[in-house]
Write a protein that holds these residues in place. Structure first.
Motif, short mmCIF file in Angstrom:
data_model
loop_
_atom_site.label_atom_id
_atom_site.label_comp_id
_atom_site.label_asym_id
_atom_site.label_seq_id
_atom_site.Cartn_x
_atom_site.Cartn_y
_atom_site.Cartn_z
N ALA A 7 0.79 -1.83 -0.16
CA ALA A 7 -0.01 -0.53 -0.22
C ALA A 7 0.74 0.89 -0.13
CB ALA A 7 -1.22 -0.06 1.23
N THR A 13 1.08 6.00 7.99
CA THR A 13 -0.47 5.81 7.59
C THR A 13 -1.36 4.27 6.51
OG1 THR A 13 0.32 6.06 5.41
CG2 THR A 13 -0.24 8.99 6.72
N VAL A 14 -0.75 3.77 6.46
CA VAL A 14 -0.57 2.08 6.01
C VAL A 14 -1.64 1.78 7.62
CG1 VAL A 14 -0.10 -0.39 5.10
CG2 VAL A 14 0.76 1.56 4.29
N THR A 17 -4.84 3.63 8.00
CA THR A 17 -6.00 3.05 6.68
C THR A 17 -6.25 1.34 7.18
OG1 THR A 17 -4.63 4.34 5.11
CG2 THR A 17 -6.33 2.37 4.60
N GLY A 20 -8.84 0.82 9.92
CA GLY A 20 -10.43 1.92 10.28
C GLY A 20 -10.10 2.93 10.85
#
Length: 164
Positions: A7, A13-14, A17, A20
């Motif tokens: 990703a 940030t991964v 994400t 959730g």
């Protein structure tokens, strides 16, 4: 067979994400000559500096501990040690901090670190609906709710900051 690509983004940030957790990314042009990365972020993003938090790795007699404090203040090492159940704390060597977190100094995020460490967030974060922390590189901040910051890091709130 198609090879899956990782990703895009930073480990922070991964991780956000994948969890959730709601967050907003804020990028800005980083000046390599600036002395205070956090104050630079606040100014560049037009945010009250008290809402921008810096991530500091400390070395305690109980192991490495992450302290997250407002950029307007300083980390109180005695308070952090007490909150971590340790007797003493000192700032970790920058090279060690980079190796253990996977981030460069000035871009260390409390989220998505290479090695998970106990995390203590200064209690003043609770004064705001959202706070800003490094997104995992210089010139990138993540905005999220303080309770979500605790949830993603497994952290706790404690009074660990003092005035600069």
């Amino acid at each position: 067979m198609t090879r899956q690509r990782p990703a895009p983004g930073t480990p922070a940030t991964v991780a956000l994400t994948a969890s959730g957790i709601a967050f907003d990314l804020h990028a800005y042009e980083h000046d390599p000559n600036v002395a205070s990365f956090g104050l630079e972020a606040a100014s560049a993003l037009g945010v009250e500096p008290e809402r921008v938090f810096k991530t500091l790795l400390t070395d305690t007699d109980a192991g490495l501990v992450v302290g997250v404090v407002p950029v307007t203040g300083m980390l109180d090492l005695k308070a952090l040690a007490a909150a971590a159940g340790a007797k003493r704390a000192a700032m970790a060597d920058p090279a060690l901090a980079e190796r253990r977190t996977g981030y460069v100094v000035g871009g260390i995020s409390p989220i998505g670190q290479k090695t998970a460490h106990p995390t203590i967030v200064d209690e003043t974060a609770q004064l705001f609906d959202t706070v800003y922390v490094s997104g995992g590189k210089r010139g990138l901040d993540v905005e999220l709710a303080p309770d979500d910051l605790l949830r993603i890091t497994g952290g706790v709130f404690a009074a660990i900051a003092r005035d600069a």
